[in-house]
Scaffold this motif. Structure first.
Motif, PDB file in Angstrom:
ATOM      1  N   GLY A   9      -4.692   8.167   1.009  1.00 22.40           N
ATOM      2  CA  GLY A   9      -4.275   7.349  -0.392  1.00 22.40           C
ATOM      3  C   GLY A   9      -5.319   7.906  -2.227  1.00 22.40           C
ATOM      4  O   GLY A   9      -6.131   9.150  -2.146  1.00 22.40           O
ATOM      5  N   GLY A  10      -4.364   7.845  -3.250  1.00 28.79           N
ATOM      6  CA  GLY A  10      -5.324   8.574  -4.449  1.00 28.79           C
ATOM      7  C   GLY A  10      -3.824   8.687  -5.850  1.00 28.79           C
ATOM      8  O   GLY A  10      -2.811   7.867  -4.914  1.00 28.79           O
ATOM      9  N   ARG A  18       2.035  13.776  -1.455  1.00 31.04           N
ATOM     10  CA  ARG A  18       0.956  12.930  -0.868  1.00 31.04           C
ATOM     11  C   ARG A  18       0.827  12.659   0.613  1.00 31.04           C
ATOM     12  O   ARG A  18       2.127  12.102   0.775  1.00 31.04           O
ATOM     13  N   LYS A  19       0.425  13.144   0.811  1.00 32.00           N
ATOM     14  CA  LYS A  19       0.261  12.972   2.682  1.00 32.00           C
ATOM     15  C   LYS A  19      -1.210  12.571   2.783  1.00 32.00           C
ATOM     16  O   LYS A  19      -2.664  11.987   2.721  1.00 32.00           O
ATOM     17  N   LEU A  81       2.110  10.369   7.207  1.00 37.23           N
ATOM     18  CA  LEU A  81       2.912  10.066   6.522  1.00 37.23           C
ATOM     19  C   LEU A  81       3.487  11.055   5.231  1.00 37.23           C
ATOM     20  O   LEU A  81       2.435  11.156   4.052  1.00 37.23           O
ATOM     21  N   GLN A  82       4.340  12.239   5.085  1.00 34.45           N
ATOM     22  CA  GLN A  82       4.684  12.450   3.871  1.00 34.45           C
ATOM     23  C   GLN A  82       5.608  11.515   3.237  1.00 34.45           C
ATOM     24  O   GLN A  82       6.216  11.968   2.803  1.00 34.45           O
ATOM     25  N   GLY A 117      -6.047   0.271   4.723  1.00 29.34           N
ATOM     26  CA  GLY A 117      -4.872   0.316   3.361  1.00 29.34           C
ATOM     27  C   GLY A 117      -5.949   1.335   2.950  1.00 29.34           C
ATOM     28  O   GLY A 117      -7.195   1.656   2.830  1.00 29.34           O
ATOM     29  N   THR A 118      -4.888   1.966   2.317  1.00 27.10           N
ATOM     30  CA  THR A 118      -5.773   2.622   1.402  1.00 27.10           C
ATOM     31  C   THR A 118      -4.047   3.170   0.324  1.00 27.10           C
ATOM     32  O   THR A 118      -2.919   3.481   0.399  1.00 27.10           O
ATOM     33  N   GLN A 119      -5.375   3.099  -1.229  1.00 28.52           N
ATOM     34  CA  GLN A 119      -4.378   2.865  -2.601  1.00 28.52           C
ATOM     35  C   GLN A 119      -3.365   4.270  -2.538  1.00 28.52           C
ATOM     36  O   GLN A 119      -4.186   5.064  -2.423  1.00 28.52           O
TER      37      GLN A 119
END
Length: 124
Positions: A9-10, A18-19, A81-82, A117-119
């Motif tokens: 995430g980012g 984003r991957k 997940l690309q 989770g990742t934001q």
């Protein structure tokens, strides 16, 4: 017990990519379903994409079809997940989930173990 962990995430500007990666640890089963969900503030958790551990049975939600791709990662029990052409409305916490249903679905109730989770934040 199965452990699920997301990474990648980012922040990204609109139109960027984003991957995200998901690692399933100690799955105990050779065959299982893995799915990505996301949740934005004030909205329900939404199923994004799912894949069978063997790499098939892929399903992608209409909201991201053509922009997001799910696949097996380079290592065992890793999935990616690309996300391409990101939009501000894609801003959310993205979750990875593990399930043992006969059919891989985008229904959160079919998944038993979840990552924290990742934001992902997409700026306009």
């Amino acid at each position: 017990q199965v452990q699920v962990a997301e990474s990648g995430g980012g922040s990204v500007e609109a139109g960027g990519s984003r991957k995200l990666s998901c690692k399933i640890s100690r799955p105990s089963y050779m065959y299982y379903c893995m799915a990505w969900f996301r949740q934005s503030p004030g909205k329900e958790r939404e199923g994004i994409a799912t894949i069978y551990s063997g790499g098939g049975r892929i399903s992608v939600a209409d909201a991201v079809k053509g922009r997001f791709t799910i696949s097996r990662g380079d290592a065992e029990n890793m999935f990616d997940l690309q996300a391409h052409d990101l939009k501000p409305e894609d801003t959310a916490i993205y979750y990875c989930a593990f399930g043992r249903a006969q059919v891989c679905t985008l229904t959160s109730g079919d998944y038993v173990f979840w990552g924290q989770g990742t934001q992902v934040t997409v700026s306009s």
